[in-house]
Design a protein around this motif. Structure first.
Motif, PDB file in Angstrom:
ATOM      1  N   SER A  48     -40.353  -8.377   1.278  1.00 35.48           N
ATOM      2  CA  SER A  48     -40.557  -9.412   0.246  1.00 35.48           C
ATOM      3  C   SER A  48     -40.677  -9.045  -1.152  1.00 35.48           C
ATOM      4  N   LYS A  49     -41.282  -8.006  -1.455  1.00 39.48           N
ATOM      5  CA  LYS A  49     -41.861  -7.306  -2.769  1.00 39.48           C
ATOM      6  C   LYS A  49     -40.819  -6.012  -2.845  1.00 39.48           C
ATOM      7  N   ILE A  50     -40.359  -5.977  -3.884  1.00 38.50           N
ATOM      8  CA  ILE A  50     -39.585  -4.734  -4.377  1.00 38.50           C
ATOM      9  C   ILE A  50     -40.287  -3.908  -5.559  1.00 38.50           C
ATOM     10  N   ALA A  51     -40.409  -2.590  -5.517  1.00 42.95           N
ATOM     11  CA  ALA A  51     -40.544  -1.702  -6.789  1.00 42.95           C
ATOM     12  C   ALA A  51     -39.529  -1.080  -7.287  1.00 42.95           C
ATOM     13  N   ILE A  52     -39.347  -0.964  -8.303  1.00 46.39           N
ATOM     14  CA  ILE A  52     -38.195   0.163  -8.816  1.00 46.39           C
ATOM     15  C   ILE A  52     -38.797   1.148  -9.477  1.00 46.39           C
ATOM     16  N   ILE A  53     -38.531   2.416  -9.227  1.00 44.14           N
ATOM     17  CA  ILE A  53     -38.991   3.525 -10.036  1.00 44.14           C
ATOM     18  C   ILE A  53     -37.537   4.089 -10.460  1.00 44.14           C
ATOM     19  N   TYR A  54     -37.345   4.234 -11.796  1.00 44.65           N
ATOM     20  CA  TYR A  54     -36.136   4.808 -12.221  1.00 44.65           C
ATOM     21  C   TYR A  54     -36.028   5.876 -13.443  1.00 44.65           C
ATOM     22  N   LYS A  55     -35.112   6.510 -13.919  1.00 49.92           N
ATOM     23  CA  LYS A  55     -35.251   7.487 -14.948  1.00 49.92           C
ATOM     24  C   LYS A  55     -34.570   6.878 -16.017  1.00 49.92           C
ATOM     25  N   ASN A  56     -35.208   6.498 -17.035  1.00 50.08           N
ATOM     26  CA  ASN A  56     -34.553   5.584 -18.188  1.00 50.08           C
ATOM     27  C   ASN A  56     -33.869   6.547 -19.221  1.00 50.08           C
ATOM     28  N   ASP A  57     -33.908   8.067 -19.061  1.00 45.91           N
ATOM     29  CA  ASP A  57     -32.929   8.636 -19.982  1.00 45.91           C
ATOM     30  C   ASP A  57     -31.775   9.139 -19.466  1.00 45.91           C
ATOM     31  N   ASP A  58     -31.474   8.545 -18.125  1.00 43.41           N
ATOM     32  CA  ASP A  58     -30.361   8.976 -17.491  1.00 43.41           C
ATOM     33  C   ASP A  58     -29.464   7.730 -17.262  1.00 43.41           C
ATOM     34  N   ALA A  59     -28.192   8.092 -17.601  1.00 44.75           N
ATOM     35  CA  ALA A  59     -27.079   7.001 -17.738  1.00 44.75           C
ATOM     36  C   ALA A  59     -27.207   6.285 -16.319  1.00 44.75           C
ATOM     37  N   TYR A  60     -26.980   7.329 -15.319  1.00 45.84           N
ATOM     38  CA  TYR A  60     -26.831   6.755 -13.946  1.00 45.84           C
ATOM     39  C   TYR A  60     -27.768   5.960 -13.470  1.00 45.84           C
ATOM     40  N   SER A  61     -28.963   6.672 -13.575  1.00 40.30           N
ATOM     41  CA  SER A  61     -30.317   5.846 -12.997  1.00 40.30           C
ATOM     42  C   SER A  61     -30.305   4.377 -13.678  1.00 40.30           C
ATOM     43  N   GLN A  62     -30.247   4.461 -14.988  1.00 41.85           N
ATOM     44  CA  GLN A  62     -30.452   3.204 -15.999  1.00 41.85           C
ATOM     45  C   GLN A  62     -29.270   2.328 -15.624  1.00 41.85           C
ATOM     46  N   GLY A  63     -28.399   2.749 -15.220  1.00 45.55           N
ATOM     47  CA  GLY A  63     -26.772   1.922 -14.987  1.00 45.55           C
ATOM     48  C   GLY A  63     -27.183   1.217 -13.717  1.00 45.55           C
ATOM     49  N   ILE A  64     -27.363   1.711 -12.620  1.00 50.13           N
ATOM     50  CA  ILE A  64     -27.745   1.102 -11.283  1.00 50.13           C
ATOM     51  C   ILE A  64     -28.871   0.149 -11.476  1.00 50.13           C
ATOM     52  N   ARG A  65     -30.103   0.702 -12.060  1.00 45.64           N
ATOM     53  CA  ARG A  65     -31.018  -0.191 -12.065  1.00 45.64           C
ATOM     54  C   ARG A  65     -30.811  -1.845 -12.788  1.00 45.64           C
ATOM     55  N   ASP A  66     -29.829  -1.522 -13.980  1.00 46.24           N
ATOM     56  CA  ASP A  66     -29.608  -2.783 -14.607  1.00 46.24           C
ATOM     57  C   ASP A  66     -28.808  -3.910 -13.490  1.00 46.24           C
ATOM     58  N   SER A  67     -27.917  -3.004 -12.838  1.00 43.01           N
ATOM     59  CA  SER A  67     -27.059  -4.008 -12.065  1.00 43.01           C
ATOM     60  C   SER A  67     -27.739  -4.599 -10.735  1.00 43.01           C
ATOM     61  N   PHE A  68     -28.828  -3.757 -10.312  1.00 44.70           N
ATOM     62  CA  PHE A  68     -29.702  -4.002  -9.103  1.00 44.70           C
ATOM     63  C   PHE A  68     -30.438  -5.124  -9.437  1.00 44.70           C
ATOM     64  N   ALA A  69     -31.257  -5.296 -10.852  1.00 47.56           N
ATOM     65  CA  ALA A  69     -32.336  -5.897 -11.300  1.00 47.56           C
ATOM     66  C   ALA A  69     -31.407  -7.380 -11.469  1.00 47.56           C
ATOM     67  N   ALA A  70     -30.375  -7.252 -11.939  1.00 50.04           N
ATOM     68  CA  ALA A  70     -29.524  -8.550 -12.150  1.00 50.04           C
ATOM     69  C   ALA A  70     -29.091  -9.275 -11.008  1.00 50.04           C
TER      70      ALA A  70
END
Lengths: 415, 360
Positions: free
Chosen positions: A199-221
């Motif tokens: 039901s509830k999701i947390a995301i921990i990602y690395k925001n100075d890394d292209a790879y991590s930020q890229g996946i997070r963006d599309s996952f969040a969308a």
């Protein structure tokens, strides 16, 4: 007195050299358990065929009748496990194909330390060597620096695992074996929504890394589109990836029952450790960067129990091809291959199939081979370890089915 | 007296060294270009030309801070990154206004130098009140801060001009800039500057080295330069004769930052992708190694050290996995050798003998 110190220096220098010489001449003495040392065995054992033709005489291509494949990946440094796995996997594929007796390949893996500048240097070195097609780069950042050069020089580039969309966009001769980052994020959200009861999701990602930020963006969308509830997002950077107590306890207090980790396995291992120490046990869901956590030195694999990850390759798969690949890899390097090894392996077979389909011969130039491959790459379909009947769109991205695996008793199991 | 001493022999020793440095750089440029024209240069070396130029300028400029001003700075890569990213923004947004690439490159390098100089002023005012270890630590912190700030930066360009956003929460993406149709994303936060049109050239690198040399050597030999060196040798004594400490420290520090910014712009425009994380502590230390190996305050030493130490790891690709090990050992040996009295004495003796022979 002066002469003495000079003599001492020379002695020190000589000793250093002899130390090196003894290292180089005895690959067998390196500990096979340590992943960083394993590749030295692989390259040395399996490359004698490549050594003589390497270096001074790139014109020997036609005479020897072998295709020259360049490889670029991080063979040293923090991301070394990816580069080594990919290159080791590719080497196994090269040896298999060579054993068939038809087309002959030689692979020249070069280190880029996961740095764009070094990657460009590695690329230029390979060009001097006479590379006819490039398998690389293994990681995303360097691929963005090397890609434009390969595009300009018209050398066909197939990256095993650089997953950014920027890697392939705008370059007609750069192709991927792996999914793109948006695809990974999108597929993760899709999989979690359709197959899991959270039901509830947390995301921990690395925001100075292209790879991590890229996946997070599309996952969040995609999570937003599907109405999934993201209760917490924690970030970190390269400099703060040694302690996650803040993010982990925040995820816990937000009541997340699934923690999405679109990050590499080293920080993930710390997160698992710290979550365990405060008694927080949600489902952890990773992506392909999580791959490698089981072979990490000094990590208690019990902590990874129950971790899920989106990976197109599971070493425990039943099919004969995976089985033989895994056993060959274990024999050579003393460890279980991860997804990157499979990506590297597939990359060689993809080029092999494309060259066969286009009737290429080793005496063709890199540019002729590039054009020939581009003529067939969108029509061929390749069966590999990371997917069956893989096909490619004209933009360079791959079509194959994603698979999720769960870690049970220290191995990947298909849930 | 002046008339008699005209000509090469009559010049001061420092002037001779300066001329030899300029001539050496020009000769190297001509030689490399000739080799390139004849197709004698491998693509590996050709690809390294621009980064070598950048690192030479970085080493020269850091030498001004460390060797001439005598203050240890551990954040030099920070100025390089400011120059790199501002230079990239300038070059990418001026694509239509200045279609001629060399001019655009020059403008980008100037913009990079100006922004890095501004950063130099901002950092320098509080920092130069500190000395020694404290200054080293604050510059180190600056390098980290600027890297983290650039990681949060989102920049795009469209027909309305530049769009910028600061992604402090970590949840913004390039789409939040609201770029119009045909707009380009220049800096995508953590993904860095992606899709940069690479316009850097070896010729520009050569010009930059010559400018850096001219600026630094003229500064060092000027009245201000002597004041700066007096501060290095004994700050209290210098103050007692009325030298304005802040002014001269700032002069050296900001000049150094500006040159690093120009080098950064050239570097940034040489790669299709540039991440802020490239300019970390390691890069600062790398440049410091060039400076220390080349000799503090010794400009031609910095040039040679930067060139050799940049090419060395690439040449060592032959030894594969032992590459970095060999590199480290070579570094240690060179450090030992350059500080060894016996070796220095040996070279000094050869030199003296040759000189003696010439006189006779």
């Amino acid at each position: 007195m002066k002469k003495k110190s000079l003599a001492a220096m020379l002695m020190a220098g000589a000793m250093c050299l002899s130390l090196l010489a003894s290292c180089a001449s005895d690959p067998g003495s390196t500990g096979s358990a340590a992943p960083s040392q394993a590749p030295s065995q692989g390259t040395q054992e399996s490359q004698p065929a490549g050594e003589p033709s390497q270096g001074s005489e790139p014109s020997a291509t036609g005479a020897s009748g072998t295709f020259k494949l360049g490889g670029i990946g991080p063979l040293t440094g923090g991301a070394a496990i990816y580069g080594n796995n990919a290159m080791n996997g590719a080497q196994i594929a090269v040896d298999e194909i060579n054993a068939l007796g038809g087309m002959q390949f030689v692979l020249n893996p070069q280190d880029d330390e996961h740095d764009g500048e070094k990657s460009v240097n590695a690329y230029n070195t390979l060009k001097d060597w006479g590379m006819q097609a490039l398998i690389g780069t293994v990681t995303t950042g360097p691929s963005l620096s090397v890609g434009p050069l390969a595009f300009q020089d018209r050398i066909f580039m197939l990256t095993p695992s650089a997953s950014s969309t920027d890697t392939v966009s705008g370059k007609d001769n750069v192709y991927q074996v792996c999914f793109t980052d948006p695809n990974q994020g999108f597929r993760s959200a899709e999989y979690i929504d359709e197959h899991m009861d959270v039901s509830k999701i947390a995301i921990i990602y690395k925001n100075d890394d292209a790879y991590s930020q890229g996946i997070r963006d599309s996952f969040a969308a995609e999570a937003g589109n599907r109405g999934m509830e993201v209760v917490y997002e924690g970030t970190f950077t390269t400099d703060t990836q040694s302690d996650f107590s803040v993010q982990v306890s925040a995820a816990q207090s937000a009541g997340a029952d699934l923690v999405y980790l679109p990050i590499y396995y080293q920080p993930a291992s710390i997160i698992l450790n710290q979550a365990n120490s405060i008694g927080y046990a949600p489902t952890f869901f990773g992506v392909d960067g999580m791959d490698g956590i089981l072979t990490m030195v000094g990590f208690d694999t019990k902590l990874a129990e129950g971790v899920m990850l989106l990976s197109p390759f599971a070493a425990d798969a039943e099919d004969a091809r995976t089985q033989s690949f895994v056993s060959e890899y274990q024999k050579r390097h003393g460890e279980t291959p991860n997804q990157f090894a499979a990506d590297g392996y597939d990359a060689v077979y993809i080029i092999y199939e494309a060259l066969k389909a286009a009737n290429c011969t080793p005496d063709m130039t890199a540019e002729q081979i590039n054009d020939a491959i581009l003529g067939v790459i969108n029509t061929i379909s390749v069966d590999g370890l990371t997917g069956t009947a893989m096909t490619w769109a004209t933009d360079g991205t791959v079509n194959k089915d994603p698979r999720a695996v769960v870690i049970q008793d220290g191995v990947y199991v298909t849930p | 007296m002046g008339r008699v001493n005209r000509g090469w022999k009559g010049l001061k020793k420092s002037t001779k060294t300066d001329f030899a440095t300029y001539l050496g750089v020009i000769a190297a440029f001509v030689l490399v270009n000739a080799l390139r024209g004849g197709g004698m240069l491998s693509s590996s070396l050709t690809g390294q030309l621009v980064p070598i130029c950048c690192y030479i300028v970085m080493a020269l400029s850091l030498n001004l801070t460390v060797g001439v001003l005598g203050e240890l700075s551990l954040g030099h890569a920070g100025f390089m990154s400011v120059g790199a990213f501002s230079g990239i923004i300038a070059a990418m947004s001026l694509q239509r206004a200045i279609p001629f690439a060399p001019v655009r490159l020059a403008v980008a390098m100037a913009v990079g130098a100006v922004f890095a100089a501004l950063a130099g002023v901002v950092v320098g005012v509080p920092v130069l009140r500190l000395r020694g270890d404290y200054l080293a630590i604050v510059t180190l912190a600056f390098g980290q801060i600027i890297k983290d700030l650039l990681t949060c930066l989102l920049v795009g360009y469209d027909s309305d001009g530049l769009h910028m956003a600061f992604n402090l929460s970590g949840t913004l993406t390039i789409n939040d800039l609201g770029l119009k149709e045909g707009g380009i994303a220049i800096i995508k936060g953590a993904q860095g500057a992606t899709g940069t049109v690479t316009i850097a050239s070896f010729a520009a690198g050569f010009v930059l080295i010559m400018i850096a040399l001219a600026v630094i050597l003229n500064l060092v030999h000027s009245r201000s330069g002597r004041a700066i060196m007096a501060l290095r040798d004994n700050q209290i004594a210098a103050e007692s004769v009325g030298i304005n400490v802040t002014k001269y420290k700032m002069m050296a520090f900001v000049t150094s930052a500006a040159l690093a910014g120009a080098a950064g712009a050239l570097y940034g425009l040489n790669y299709g992708n540039l991440l802020a994380s490239k300019f970390d502590f390691n890069t600062s230390i790398l440049v410091l190694v060039f400076v220390v190996l080349g000799g503090l305050g010794n400009m031609w030493g910095s040039i040679i050290a930067a060139t050799v130490l940049y090419i060395l790891p690439e040449l060592l690709r032959e030894v594969r996995d032992y590459r970095m090990l060999v590199y480290a050992i070579v570094l240690i040996l060179v450090m030992l050798a350059t500080n060894n009295a016996a070796i220095k004495g040996f070279f000094a003796r050869i030199f003296r003998r040759e000189k003696g022979g010439a006189v006779q």
